[in-house]
Motif scaffolding. Structure first.
Motif, PDB file in Angstrom:
ATOM      1  N   ASN A  23      46.931  60.973  21.464  1.00 37.09           N
ATOM      2  CA  ASN A  23      46.563  61.866  20.361  1.00 37.09           C
ATOM      3  C   ASN A  23      47.020  61.267  19.044  1.00 37.09           C
ATOM      4  O   ASN A  23      48.030  60.566  18.991  1.00 37.09           O
ATOM      5  CB  ASN A  23      47.226  63.232  20.544  1.00 37.09           C
ATOM      6  N   TYR A  24      46.259  61.556  17.993  1.00 34.98           N
ATOM      7  CA  TYR A  24      46.670  61.123  16.661  1.00 34.98           C
ATOM      8  C   TYR A  24      46.313  62.215  15.653  1.00 34.98           C
ATOM      9  O   TYR A  24      45.456  63.060  15.914  1.00 34.98           O
ATOM     10  CB  TYR A  24      46.012  59.791  16.284  1.00 34.98           C
ATOM     11  N   ASP A  25      46.976  62.188  14.527  1.00 36.34           N
ATOM     12  CA  ASP A  25      46.763  63.176  13.480  1.00 36.34           C
ATOM     13  C   ASP A  25      45.637  62.697  12.573  1.00 36.34           C
ATOM     14  O   ASP A  25      45.727  61.631  11.975  1.00 36.34           O
ATOM     15  CB  ASP A  25      48.064  63.349  12.687  1.00 36.34           C
ATOM     16  N   VAL A  36      42.837  54.437  13.361  1.00 41.68           N
ATOM     17  CA  VAL A  36      43.198  55.087  14.624  1.00 41.68           C
ATOM     18  C   VAL A  36      44.081  54.164  15.455  1.00 41.68           C
ATOM     19  O   VAL A  36      45.104  54.585  16.002  1.00 41.68           O
ATOM     20  CB  VAL A  36      41.941  55.526  15.412  1.00 41.68           C
ATOM     21  N   LYS A  39      47.483  54.349  14.082  1.00 44.38           N
ATOM     22  CA  LYS A  39      48.118  55.648  14.347  1.00 44.38           C
ATOM     23  C   LYS A  39      48.608  55.775  15.790  1.00 44.38           C
ATOM     24  O   LYS A  39      49.621  56.418  16.040  1.00 44.38           O
ATOM     25  CB  LYS A  39      47.145  56.789  14.044  1.00 44.38           C
ATOM     26  N   ILE A  40      47.867  55.185  16.729  1.00 46.24           N
ATOM     27  CA  ILE A  40      48.290  55.282  18.145  1.00 46.24           C
ATOM     28  C   ILE A  40      49.133  54.074  18.540  1.00 46.24           C
ATOM     29  O   ILE A  40      49.523  53.935  19.693  1.00 46.24           O
ATOM     30  CB  ILE A  40      47.092  55.461  19.104  1.00 46.24           C
ATOM     31  N   ASN A  41      49.405  53.211  17.550  1.00 50.17           N
ATOM     32  CA  ASN A  41      50.290  52.070  17.749  1.00 50.17           C
ATOM     33  C   ASN A  41      49.792  51.120  18.847  1.00 50.17           C
ATOM     34  O   ASN A  41      50.551  50.702  19.712  1.00 50.17           O
ATOM     35  CB  ASN A  41      51.709  52.570  18.068  1.00 50.17           C
ATOM     36  N   GLY A 135      40.871  62.876  16.920  1.00 47.81           N
ATOM     37  CA  GLY A 135      42.286  63.106  17.223  1.00 47.81           C
ATOM     38  C   GLY A 135      42.672  62.761  18.649  1.00 47.81           C
ATOM     39  O   GLY A 135      43.836  62.801  19.007  1.00 47.81           O
ATOM     40  N   GLN A 137      42.119  59.858  21.812  1.00 50.98           N
ATOM     41  CA  GLN A 137      41.634  58.599  22.357  1.00 50.98           C
ATOM     42  C   GLN A 137      41.998  58.575  23.837  1.00 50.98           C
ATOM     43  O   GLN A 137      42.973  59.207  24.253  1.00 50.98           O
ATOM     44  CB  GLN A 137      42.303  57.404  21.661  1.00 50.98           C
TER      45      GLN A 137
END
Length: 158
Positions: A23-25, A36, A39-41, A135, A137
């Motif tokens: 999940n990501y904001d 993305v 955000k999910i590294n 939001g 993946q």
């Protein structure tokens, strides 16, 4: 925050395919693939975006390519056996796929469209695709994605 399953998750569950939900904001509005991946590294090389195209004969094709790449429309058309294809207008995406821009997954679309995955997917074991909602993946085995979407591997990105 409880999360309801997306069509993509339900489809994978029904086929007993293992996946990890990431999940990501998205409140900052940055929903492009590179943002993305950050955000999910995850390495952008394993994060793929789903692009939907249409031919002059109204055939729909799905292309899954790395987020840092662009779809090569000539290569994509050739892979699909078409003279030419264009990206599907965003306004038509929901009615044809059941998904919106930024949340379009190659898994669980309204219909099974002919799907092509960029050949660079051969170089990775796991792939990250949209979970079917902004939001979310999904990370899964490349082979499972190919099997579920009945994809062909092709050189379609530049």
């Amino acid at each position: 925050m409880s999360m309801s399953k997306t069509n993509a998750m339900r489809m994978l569950d029904s086929k007993k395919i293992q996946y990890t939900t990431l999940n990501y904001d998205a409140n900052d509005g940055k929903i492009d693939g590179v943002s993305v991946a950050e955000k999910i590294n995850k390495n952008p090389d394993m994060v793929y975006k789903t692009l939907v195209s249409i031919s002059p004969t109204k055939s729909i094709y799905v292309f899954v390519i790395p987020v840092e790449k662009e779809l090569d429309l000539k290569l994509a058309a050739k892979s699909a056996g078409e003279k030419k294809i264009d990206l599907l207008p965003v306004k038509d995406l929901l009615s044809l796929t059941g998904y919106i821009r930024g949340g379009c997954s190659p898994v669980g679309m309204k219909k099974q469209y002919e799907t092509f995955i960029e050949e660079s997917a051969n170089d990775i074991e796991e792939i990250i695709i949209s979970g079917g909602k902004i939001g979310i993946q999904l990370q899964l085995d490349v082979k499972d994605l190919i099997q579920t979407t009945r994809s062909k591997i092709a050189k379609v990105a530049k």
